[in-house]
Design a protein around this motif. Structure first.
Motif, PDB file in Angstrom:
ATOM      1  N   ASN A   1       0.821  -1.215   0.000  1.00 52.99           N
ATOM      2  CA  ASN A   1       0.000   0.000   0.000  1.00 52.99           C
ATOM      3  C   ASN A   1       0.854   1.263   0.000  1.00 52.99           C
ATOM      4  O   ASN A   1       0.553   2.240   0.694  1.00 52.99           O
ATOM      5  N   ALA A   2       1.921   1.230  -0.785  1.00 53.61           N
ATOM      6  CA  ALA A   2       2.733   2.425  -0.965  1.00 53.61           C
ATOM      7  C   ALA A   2       1.918   3.539  -1.619  1.00 53.61           C
ATOM      8  O   ALA A   2       2.171   4.727  -1.393  1.00 53.61           O
TER       9      ALA A   2
ATOM     10  N   ARG B   1      17.279   5.809  -2.531  1.00 57.18           N
ATOM     11  CA  ARG B   1      15.872   6.186  -2.520  1.00 57.18           C
ATOM     12  C   ARG B   1      15.185   5.656  -3.775  1.00 57.18           C
ATOM     13  O   ARG B   1      15.825   5.392  -4.788  1.00 57.18           O
ATOM     14  N   LEU B   2      13.876   5.539  -3.669  1.00 60.56           N
ATOM     15  CA  LEU B   2      13.077   5.027  -4.771  1.00 60.56           C
ATOM     16  C   LEU B   2      11.896   5.956  -4.978  1.00 60.56           C
ATOM     17  O   LEU B   2      11.142   6.239  -4.038  1.00 60.56           O
ATOM     18  N   ALA B   3      11.747   6.467  -6.192  1.00 61.34           N
ATOM     19  CA  ALA B   3      10.608   7.320  -6.535  1.00 61.34           C
ATOM     20  C   ALA B   3       9.569   6.482  -7.262  1.00 61.34           C
ATOM     21  O   ALA B   3       9.904   5.596  -8.059  1.00 61.34           O
TER      22      ALA B   3
ATOM     23  N   PHE C   1      10.710   7.121  -1.379  1.00 59.71           N
ATOM     24  CA  PHE C   1      10.921   6.269  -0.213  1.00 59.71           C
ATOM     25  C   PHE C   1      12.411   6.086   0.055  1.00 59.71           C
ATOM     26  O   PHE C   1      13.214   5.984  -0.882  1.00 59.71           O
ATOM     27  N   ASP C   2      12.764   6.029   1.330  1.00 55.50           N
ATOM     28  CA  ASP C   2      14.107   5.639   1.764  1.00 55.50           C
ATOM     29  C   ASP C   2      14.122   4.118   1.820  1.00 55.50           C
ATOM     30  O   ASP C   2      13.392   3.512   2.607  1.00 55.50           O
TER      31      ASP C   2
ATOM     32  N   VAL D   1       9.725   9.637   2.354  1.00 62.09           N
ATOM     33  CA  VAL D   1      10.411  10.888   2.670  1.00 62.09           C
ATOM     34  C   VAL D   1       9.851  12.079   1.902  1.00 62.09           C
ATOM     35  O   VAL D   1      10.174  13.222   2.228  1.00 62.09           O
ATOM     36  N   ALA D   2       9.019  11.831   0.896  1.00 63.38           N
ATOM     37  CA  ALA D   2       8.420  12.938   0.151  1.00 63.38           C
ATOM     38  C   ALA D   2       7.130  12.486  -0.510  1.00 63.38           C
ATOM     39  O   ALA D   2       7.037  11.371  -1.026  1.00 63.38           O
TER      40      ALA D   2
END
Length: 303
Positions: A135-136, A152-154, A165-166, A173-174
């Protein structure tokens, strides 16, 4: 070139090879135009190589044994991630894939439409499911991109959101909110500070992470933006939209150039590391290569 039992094949400019064959004495030569094609394991030390009509002949002096191999690259299925059933870590269909820059991790994006979007991270060498972000998104994940440092992953989703995400702890994170349609494409600038997103709202947005400033937006791209590619270390991207014409877009939201049009809807794209070439595959089954500076197609790879 044979190194023990391994044989490596490169292609190079024929003019370089002619110069090399005409030289005498001992020479050290570099082949700047050389391009790796394939490598083979001969099973034994090799000191005889010869090209024949149907491939490369490999053998050893004093032995009557030799092998003929094709130098054409071959694709072989080595692993399947997930099971395709109810017990699979992957929810519903896979919509996005992205390798970490070092190639040691692979992220997949999926999700059941309108119910949730998941991100899974895999070890591609073993097929192991390393960890997942369930559920990202509140809808299916449609786009993924690793940061240049791999930390990080966008992601972009059908919930019209982009997120960062970290990967060390899975912490978000954003949250990048502003598109009015599905977020179909994400791309990182080489400095790791700016994320570009493309959406079904026919726009590209540039987000400076950690800044309170609003995203810069370039709209009016004709149709949905399905792919984005940053060019080298600069902030410009090439946006690929359903109107078939790739468009160069700056971080200020300007559109200084349009590349030569393809013949059908474009689906996926990539750029070379130096930003001089971009490639895209389209509905007509052809992969095209553009020269960014010349703004023209320089090669078409047909099925």
């Amino acid at each position: 070139i044979a190194t023990g039992s391994r044989v490596h094949v490169w292609a190079t400019d024929p003019a370089v090879l002619r110069t090399l064959s005409m030289s005498s004495g001992t020479n050290i030569v570099t082949l700047p135009a050389a391009r790796w094609i394939a490598s083979f394991d001969a099973g034994q030390a090799v000191d005889r190589l010869a090209f024949e009509k149907d491939g490369l002949r490999m053998g050893r002096s004093g032995s009557g044994d030799s092998a003929l191999v094709s130098v054409e690259p071959r694709w072989t299925l080595v692993r399947t991630l997930g099971t395709g059933g109810d017990d699979s870590p992957i929810t519903d269909r896979v919509n996005a894939l992205a390798f970490r820059p070092d190639g040691l991790r692979l992220a997949s994006g999926s999700g059941e439409p309108t119910r949730g979007g998941d991100i899974r991270v895999w070890d591609p060498s073993s097929g192991t499911h390393v960890f997942g972000l369930t559920n990202a998104h509140s809808d299916a994940v449609l786009a993924l991109a690793w940061s240049p440092d791999g930390l990080r992953l966008a992601s972009g989703g059908a919930d019209r959101m982009a997120r960062v995400f970290d990967v060390s702890d899975g912490r978000q994170v954003a949250t990048l909110e502003g598109h009015t349609g599905h977020v179909l494409a994400v791309s990182w600038r080489a400095n790791g500070r700016v994320v570009a997103t493309g959406g079904a709202d026919a726009s590209v947005k540039f987000w400076t992470l950690g800044s309170a400033d609003k995203a810069k937006t370039a709209g009016g791209l004709g149709k949905e933006v399905v792919a984005l590619c940053h060019l080298g270390i600069d902030g410009d991207v090439v946006a690929f939209a359903g109107d078939r014409e790739p468009v160069r877009v700056t971080e200020s939201g300007e559109k200084p150039a349009t590349l030569a049009a393809a013949k059908d809807f474009l689906h996926a794209a990539a750029a070379t590391a130096d930003g001089q070439r971009v490639l895209a595959g389209g509905q007509d089954g052809v992969t095209r290569v553009w020269d960014v500076k010349e703004k023209k197609v320089v090669r078409e790879l047909a099925p």
